[in-house]
Scaffold this active site. Sequence first.
Site, PDB file in Angstrom:
ATOM      1  N   SER A 152       9.599  38.039  79.497  1.00  0.00           N
ATOM      2  CA  SER A 152      10.498  39.057  78.968  1.00  0.00           C
ATOM      3  C   SER A 152      11.000  40.039  80.016  1.00  0.00           C
ATOM      4  CB  SER A 152       9.799  39.813  77.847  1.00  0.00           C
ATOM      5  OG  SER A 152       8.579  40.348  78.296  1.00  0.00           O
ATOM      6  N   HIS A 180      11.259  34.961  73.452  1.00  0.00           N
ATOM      7  CA  HIS A 180      12.581  35.087  74.076  1.00  0.00           C
ATOM      8  C   HIS A 180      13.274  33.743  74.277  1.00  0.00           C
ATOM      9  CE1 HIS A 180      12.634  39.406  74.873  1.00  0.00           C
ATOM     10  NE2 HIS A 180      11.332  39.301  75.077  1.00  0.00           N
ATOM     11  N   LYS A 237      13.825  38.727  67.307  1.00  0.00           N
ATOM     12  CA  LYS A 237      14.742  38.831  68.449  1.00  0.00           C
ATOM     13  C   LYS A 237      16.030  38.072  68.128  1.00  0.00           C
ATOM     14  CE  LYS A 237      11.285  40.433  71.563  1.00  0.00           C
ATOM     15  NZ  LYS A 237       9.934  40.099  71.950  1.00  0.00           N
TER      16      LYS A 237
END
Length: 396
Positions: A182, A210, A242
Amino acid sequence: MTLTLPERLSRELAGLREQGLLISPRVLETANRARTRVDGRDVVNLASNNYLGFADHPEIKARAAEYLHTWGAGAGAVRTIAGTLTIHEDFERQLAEFKHTGSALVLGSGFTTNQGVLGTLLQPGDLVVSDELNHASIIDGLRLTKATKKIYRHSDPDDLDRVLAENPTDGLKMVVTDGVFSMDGDIAPLGRLIEVARKHGAVTYVDDAHGSGVLGEAGRGTVHHFGFETAEDVIQVGTLSKAWGVVGGYAAGHADLRQLLINRARPYLFSTAHPPAVVGALSAALELVQRDPSFMERLWDNTRFFKAELARLGFDTMGSQTPITPVLFGEPEAAFEASRRLLDEGVFAVGLGFPTVPRGQARIRNIVTAEHTRDDLEHALTAYERVGRALGVIGG
Ligand SMILES: *Cc1c(COP(=O)(O)O)cnc(C)c1O
């Protein structure tokens, strides 16, 4: 004399202030969009994890509203007591199909998923080997286990091989890595890590927070990107917070994984099920990304453009391979000052220093999304050029 609460609070805060580590979050005065308002100023938002622009997408919000009206504001209980509604199980089937895994289970958040899954699977006598740059929620998840814990050098299969060889056990062996890291935006070398893991009979656990919605066909994630999604010795966990734009965590893998977690994972057993609006939004998000490839295409077009232009201006983007685009400033003061100046120029991007990133590698982390227009990115690049020159980070 017993310490009082006000003393504890003021001492802790003073300590943080002295170290320059005291943070107070910036407030967004609109929904989380590519253009938002901060401190009354219209800004290009490079600070979110809203990769696909789903956080405020009309079709996704419409499904959330529909589920809210039909199924209620709350689930009413934890999943194992009376909180599992038809929509929860339907979504988990949809997710397992999408992931090409034998099963999938949804938990409250990515953070609690790491606690629940690592805390359940790892027992005394087991060995877990974790990448040195893994996410805080993995580190906390590992604290809950009595397995032997070892660290290997970041994304280094040879060092992993060494650690596994030096720590034999008859218990379960597990290698734990982020799919996409990240802070640097680099992709774990999963093919080689899994090869080393298999040589030692270890399973591989990938936190794909991610990578989901970013890598692999239709955003199936890092494990799909490397072709291991049906492997029985690979566990995928990740977040629905996310790229999927809402909130939640999941674990996907072997058909029996779900059943064991339902029985053992404490964040699943003792925390209330997601409200229906969350489930509706997530279900619409998964459909949308599979039906319309343009979200991922725009995400990657924007990513390539923004990185290439930053490099052309002379910035160091630290070898990032994904939409996470760090810009290196070195000392935290420089990164924080640049972040303040960028905000004055209408760009919202957050500076990060130690302990979030290693000393001497303070940076601004930019995250490009599918929602940014070329205009947004050009505006940001002009601001970066001005601020970079003023601070002497780039020449000219
Ligand atoms: C953000 C993140 C999490 C936490 O996910 P939430 O759903 O926000 O709790 C876990 N692991 C990694 C690698 C992350 O980047």
